[in-house]
Scaffold this motif. Structure first.
Motif, PDB file in Angstrom:
ATOM      1  N   ASN A 127      37.004  31.774 -23.537  1.00 22.27           N
ATOM      2  CA  ASN A 127      36.770  31.099 -24.823  1.00 22.27           C
ATOM      3  C   ASN A 127      35.390  31.381 -25.406  1.00 22.27           C
ATOM      4  O   ASN A 127      34.980  30.749 -26.373  1.00 22.27           O
ATOM      5  CB  ASN A 127      36.965  29.587 -24.677  1.00 22.27           C
ATOM      6  N   ALA A 128      34.658  32.327 -24.813  1.00 17.86           N
ATOM      7  CA  ALA A 128      33.332  32.732 -25.308  1.00 17.86           C
ATOM      8  C   ALA A 128      32.372  31.544 -25.400  1.00 17.86           C
ATOM      9  O   ALA A 128      31.583  31.432 -26.344  1.00 17.86           O
ATOM     10  CB  ALA A 128      33.449  33.422 -26.664  1.00 17.86           C
ATOM     11  N   LYS A 129      32.433  30.661 -24.409  1.00 16.44           N
ATOM     12  CA  LYS A 129      31.540  29.508 -24.381  1.00 16.44           C
ATOM     13  C   LYS A 129      30.629  29.557 -23.168  1.00 16.44           C
ATOM     14  O   LYS A 129      31.010  30.084 -22.122  1.00 16.44           O
ATOM     15  CB  LYS A 129      32.347  28.208 -24.363  1.00 16.44           C
ATOM     16  N   LEU A 130      29.451  28.981 -23.330  1.00 17.95           N
ATOM     17  CA  LEU A 130      28.473  28.925 -22.251  1.00 17.95           C
ATOM     18  C   LEU A 130      28.504  27.539 -21.621  1.00 17.95           C
ATOM     19  O   LEU A 130      28.511  26.530 -22.331  1.00 17.95           O
ATOM     20  CB  LEU A 130      27.078  29.223 -22.798  1.00 17.95           C
ATOM     21  N   GLU A 131      28.517  27.477 -20.290  1.00 16.79           N
ATOM     22  CA  GLU A 131      28.526  26.199 -19.591  1.00 16.79           C
ATOM     23  C   GLU A 131      27.365  26.144 -18.609  1.00 16.79           C
ATOM     24  O   GLU A 131      27.143  27.085 -17.852  1.00 16.79           O
ATOM     25  CB  GLU A 131      29.839  26.002 -18.826  1.00 16.79           C
ATOM     26  N   GLN A 136      27.634   7.478 -11.478  1.00 10.91           N
ATOM     27  CA  GLN A 136      26.346   6.795 -11.390  1.00 10.91           C
ATOM     28  C   GLN A 136      26.535   5.290 -11.575  1.00 10.91           C
ATOM     29  O   GLN A 136      25.882   4.486 -10.892  1.00 10.91           O
ATOM     30  CB  GLN A 136      25.384   7.339 -12.449  1.00 10.91           C
ATOM     31  N   VAL A 137      27.443   4.907 -12.471  1.00 12.12           N
ATOM     32  CA  VAL A 137      27.742   3.486 -12.659  1.00 12.12           C
ATOM     33  C   VAL A 137      28.268   2.888 -11.358  1.00 12.12           C
ATOM     34  O   VAL A 137      27.835   1.815 -10.922  1.00 12.12           O
ATOM     35  CB  VAL A 137      28.779   3.295 -13.788  1.00 12.12           C
ATOM     36  N   ARG A 138      29.202   3.588 -10.704  1.00  6.70           N
ATOM     37  CA  ARG A 138      29.759   3.095  -9.446  1.00  6.70           C
ATOM     38  C   ARG A 138      28.685   2.994  -8.364  1.00  6.70           C
ATOM     39  O   ARG A 138      28.649   2.035  -7.596  1.00  6.70           O
ATOM     40  CB  ARG A 138      30.889   4.015  -8.979  1.00  6.70           C
ATOM     41  N   LEU A 139      27.774   3.970  -8.328  1.00  4.50           N
ATOM     42  CA  LEU A 139      26.700   3.952  -7.343  1.00  4.50           C
ATOM     43  C   LEU A 139      25.813   2.725  -7.522  1.00  4.50           C
ATOM     44  O   LEU A 139      25.429   2.069  -6.553  1.00  4.50           O
ATOM     45  CB  LEU A 139      25.861   5.228  -7.473  1.00  4.50           C
ATOM     46  N   GLU A 140      25.495   2.380  -8.767  1.00  3.18           N
ATOM     47  CA  GLU A 140      24.612   1.258  -9.028  1.00  3.18           C
ATOM     48  C   GLU A 140      25.298  -0.089  -8.797  1.00  3.18           C
ATOM     49  O   GLU A 140      24.661  -1.051  -8.358  1.00  3.18           O
ATOM     50  CB  GLU A 140      24.081   1.327 -10.463  1.00  3.18           C
ATOM     51  N   LEU A 141      26.607  -0.150  -9.075  1.00  2.00           N
ATOM     52  CA  LEU A 141      27.316  -1.426  -8.959  1.00  2.00           C
ATOM     53  C   LEU A 141      27.748  -1.739  -7.536  1.00  2.00           C
ATOM     54  O   LEU A 141      27.630  -2.883  -7.072  1.00  2.00           O
ATOM     55  CB  LEU A 141      28.539  -1.426  -9.879  1.00  2.00           C
ATOM     56  N   VAL A 142      28.271  -0.724  -6.850  1.00  5.79           N
ATOM     57  CA  VAL A 142      28.854  -0.995  -5.527  1.00  5.79           C
ATOM     58  C   VAL A 142      28.286  -0.095  -4.448  1.00  5.79           C
ATOM     59  O   VAL A 142      28.872   0.046  -3.376  1.00  5.79           O
ATOM     60  CB  VAL A 142      30.400  -0.861  -5.576  1.00  5.79           C
ATOM     61  N   HIS A 143      27.150   0.553  -4.709  1.00  5.41           N
ATOM     62  CA  HIS A 143      26.532   1.445  -3.725  1.00  5.41           C
ATOM     63  C   HIS A 143      27.513   2.522  -3.265  1.00  5.41           C
ATOM     64  O   HIS A 143      27.837   2.659  -2.087  1.00  5.41           O
ATOM     65  CB  HIS A 143      26.008   0.655  -2.520  1.00  5.41           C
ATOM     66  N   GLY A 144      28.007   3.257  -4.251  1.00  4.79           N
ATOM     67  CA  GLY A 144      28.984   4.295  -3.960  1.00  4.79           C
ATOM     68  C   GLY A 144      28.366   5.521  -3.322  1.00  4.79           C
ATOM     69  O   GLY A 144      27.245   5.508  -2.812  1.00  4.79           O
ATOM     70  N   ASP A 145      29.092   6.619  -3.391  1.00  2.00           N
ATOM     71  CA  ASP A 145      28.726   7.866  -2.722  1.00  2.00           C
ATOM     72  C   ASP A 145      27.671   8.618  -3.532  1.00  2.00           C
ATOM     73  O   ASP A 145      27.938   9.075  -4.638  1.00  2.00           O
ATOM     74  CB  ASP A 145      29.985   8.727  -2.564  1.00  2.00           C
ATOM     75  N   LEU A 146      26.473   8.747  -2.966  1.00  2.00           N
ATOM     76  CA  LEU A 146      25.382   9.448  -3.654  1.00  2.00           C
ATOM     77  C   LEU A 146      25.705  10.924  -3.866  1.00  2.00           C
ATOM     78  O   LEU A 146      25.441  11.491  -4.922  1.00  2.00           O
ATOM     79  CB  LEU A 146      24.087   9.300  -2.852  1.00  2.00           C
ATOM     80  N   ASP A 147      26.306  11.554  -2.848  1.00  2.00           N
ATOM     81  CA  ASP A 147      26.648  12.969  -2.962  1.00  2.00           C
ATOM     82  C   ASP A 147      27.639  13.204  -4.090  1.00  2.00           C
ATOM     83  O   ASP A 147      27.546  14.183  -4.826  1.00  2.00           O
ATOM     84  CB  ASP A 147      27.221  13.485  -1.645  1.00  2.00           C
ATOM     85  N   HIS A 148      28.612  12.287  -4.239  1.00  2.00           N
ATOM     86  CA  HIS A 148      29.603  12.444  -5.298  1.00  2.00           C
ATOM     87  C   HIS A 148      28.939  12.312  -6.661  1.00  2.00           C
ATOM     88  O   HIS A 148      29.305  13.006  -7.614  1.00  2.00           O
ATOM     89  CB  HIS A 148      30.706  11.394  -5.131  1.00  2.00           C
ATOM     90  N   ARG A 149      27.942  11.413  -6.750  1.00  2.00           N
ATOM     91  CA  ARG A 149      27.201  11.250  -8.014  1.00  2.00           C
ATOM     92  C   ARG A 149      26.506  12.545  -8.409  1.00  2.00           C
ATOM     93  O   ARG A 149      26.404  12.878  -9.593  1.00  2.00           O
ATOM     94  CB  ARG A 149      26.183  10.119  -7.834  1.00  2.00           C
ATOM     95  N   ASP A 150      26.036  13.308  -7.436  1.00  2.00           N
ATOM     96  CA  ASP A 150      25.269  14.518  -7.712  1.00  2.00           C
ATOM     97  C   ASP A 150      26.139  15.752  -7.938  1.00  2.00           C
ATOM     98  O   ASP A 150      25.617  16.833  -8.184  1.00  2.00           O
ATOM     99  CB  ASP A 150      24.307  14.801  -6.555  1.00  2.00           C
ATOM    100  N   GLN A 151      27.448  15.605  -7.850  1.00  4.83           N
ATOM    101  CA  GLN A 151      28.330  16.759  -8.024  1.00  4.83           C
ATOM    102  C   GLN A 151      28.266  17.272  -9.454  1.00  4.83           C
ATOM    103  O   GLN A 151      28.198  16.498 -10.412  1.00  4.83           O
ATOM    104  CB  GLN A 151      29.772  16.395  -7.664  1.00  4.83           C
ATOM    105  N   VAL A 152      28.294  18.595  -9.602  1.00  8.43           N
ATOM    106  CA  VAL A 152      28.266  19.237 -10.914  1.00  8.43           C
ATOM    107  C   VAL A 152      29.603  19.922 -11.149  1.00  8.43           C
ATOM    108  O   VAL A 152      30.146  20.583 -10.261  1.00  8.43           O
ATOM    109  CB  VAL A 152      27.117  20.261 -11.005  1.00  8.43           C
ATOM    110  N   PHE A 153      30.138  19.765 -12.361  1.00  6.56           N
ATOM    111  CA  PHE A 153      31.462  20.290 -12.690  1.00  6.56           C
ATOM    112  C   PHE A 153      31.382  21.306 -13.829  1.00  6.56           C
ATOM    113  O   PHE A 153      30.484  21.246 -14.677  1.00  6.56           O
ATOM    114  CB  PHE A 153      32.393  19.161 -13.162  1.00  6.56           C
ATOM    115  N   SER A 154      32.378  22.185 -13.875  1.00  5.91           N
ATOM    116  CA  SER A 154      32.635  22.957 -15.093  1.00  5.91           C
ATOM    117  C   SER A 154      33.300  22.009 -16.092  1.00  5.91           C
ATOM    118  O   SER A 154      33.645  20.865 -15.761  1.00  5.91           O
ATOM    119  CB  SER A 154      33.576  24.121 -14.786  1.00  5.91           C
ATOM    120  N   THR A 155      33.514  22.467 -17.310  1.00  5.66           N
ATOM    121  CA  THR A 155      34.166  21.620 -18.314  1.00  5.66           C
ATOM    122  C   THR A 155      35.541  21.166 -17.843  1.00  5.66           C
ATOM    123  O   THR A 155      35.864  19.975 -17.842  1.00  5.66           O
ATOM    124  CB  THR A 155      34.292  22.379 -19.640  1.00  5.66           C
ATOM    125  N   ARG A 156      36.370  22.114 -17.423  1.00  6.40           N
ATOM    126  CA  ARG A 156      37.715  21.760 -16.992  1.00  6.40           C
ATOM    127  C   ARG A 156      37.678  20.956 -15.688  1.00  6.40           C
ATOM    128  O   ARG A 156      38.496  20.065 -15.472  1.00  6.40           O
ATOM    129  CB  ARG A 156      38.583  23.006 -16.842  1.00  6.40           C
TER     130      ARG A 156
END
Length: 344
Positions: free
Chosen positions: A263-267, A276-296
């Motif tokens: 699609n000629a797009k830069l990501e 991050q909301v879940r981490l702050e409210l219920v002390h969720g998974d820090l590693d999951h908070r730091d995960q980086v995704f592509s658009t899809r």
């Protein structure tokens, strides 16, 4: 990442969902090798353009090559030689600037080019190497979205693997020589590549770090020295048992976006505000908070993340501003926050 099955109702509102529910971790970009924006602006124009005046001189015997063969030659030049060729004359500048792979790399991945040149590794890789990495979105180690370029190998990696995988260990030559029980001069002669470090932050808290002048890629150096029997198994045990200075890993990588040919797009990669909301409210998974995704990848994650869906619902389809965590509002770059993203 086009093979990821994203629900149709999510796909329909993709742009708005990304705007409301995701953010780019700017702190991941700042902690690795980077250039000042002013420096980037000064060089980018000249790298992406040929001279306005038409060429008058030829290229000698090279000028007799068909355009297809000339392109193959240019793609096969290492980065340093490629830039030497650009300086030959105006015709060389026109030919090199017009190369499709170079055009994309110089436009979208200038940090990679500058990173290799500053690290004194530009002679080890070609423009084609950087292009192939640019159009690949996956971390070579784990297969997740990778937003960084590991300079020793010009391969794509993610922030988590750069921090934790044994593959990315780097050591100063003096420390390597001591642990491997080999003289520094012999190590330099036999081990091959070393990376020249450049000034930078290299830690999340912006604390001063000791920066060695050079670093060695431990995995490659061990393979090379083992192959010629310059070290033994006891040396390898010493090296791998050494406690690392994690800041030094950040000196070996730079931010590297992904260019989608589809699609000629830069990501540049996005992270999830809901995590991050879940981490702050219920002390969720820090590693999951730091995960980086592509658009899809993020849209797929969104369809399964309850907290992110709540943010989307509060926004009334992206029409209202929602309250979000301070860390996500600042794109992760907030050194007064604790590890959970709250004010320290």
């Amino acid at each position: 990442m086009s093979s990821i099955d994203v629900p149709a109702n999510v796909e329909e509102h993709a742009d708005a969902i990304l705007r409301v529910c995701s953010y780019h971790r700017r702190d991941f970009d700042l902690v690795v090798v980077r250039s000042r924006p002013h420096d980037m602006r000064l060089v980018q124009g000249s790298l992406r353009a040929a001279f306005e005046t038409l060429p008058t001189a030829e290229l000698g015997i090279l000028g007799r090559l068909p355009a297809e063969l000339m392109s193959i030659v240019l793609r096969g030049l290492d980065v340093r030689s490629f830039f030497y060729f650009r300086q030959v004359n105006r015709r060389a500048r026109v030919l090199s600037t017009g190369l499709w792979e170079y055009e994309l790399v110089s436009k979208h991945a200038l940090e990679g080019l500058r990173g290799l040149l500053r690290a004194e590794l530009a002679h080890c890789f070609t423009i084609d190497d950087l292009y192939r990495t640019l159009i690949t979105d996956k971390c070579t180690t784990c297969g997740a979205f990778g937003g960084l370029l590991f300079l020793f190998t010009a391969e794509r990696c993610c922030f988590e693997c750069l921090q934790s995988s044994a593959h990315y260990r780097a050591l100063p030559p003096s420390a390597f020589a001591k642990l491997a029980k080999i003289s520094p001069s012999r190590l330099k002669r036999l081990s091959g590549l070393s990376l020249r470090t450049v000034p930078g932050i290299y830690n999340m808290m912006e604390r001063p770090v000791r920066r060695p002048k050079y670093l060695i890629f431990e995995e490659k150096a061990i393979q090379t020295l083992l192959g010629i029997r310059a070290i033994g198994e006891d040396s390898i045990r010493n090296l791998r048992s050494r406690r690392e200075q994690s800041d030094q890993r950040f000196m070996t990588a730079t931010a590297y976006p992904y260019y989608s040919l589809e699609n000629a797009k830069l990501e540049r990669g996005v992270s999830c505000k809901g995590c991050q909301v879940r981490l702050e409210l219920v002390h969720g998974d820090l590693d999951h908070r730091d995960q980086v995704f592509s658009t899809r990848g993020f849209l797929f994650h969104f369809s399964r993340c309850v907290e992110t869906q709540h943010l989307w619902a509060e926004s009334k389809g992206g029409t209202r501003t929602v309250k979000e965590p301070e860390l996500t509002r600042r794109c992760g770059y907030f050194n007064q926050l604790g590890s959970d993203g709250r004010p320290a």
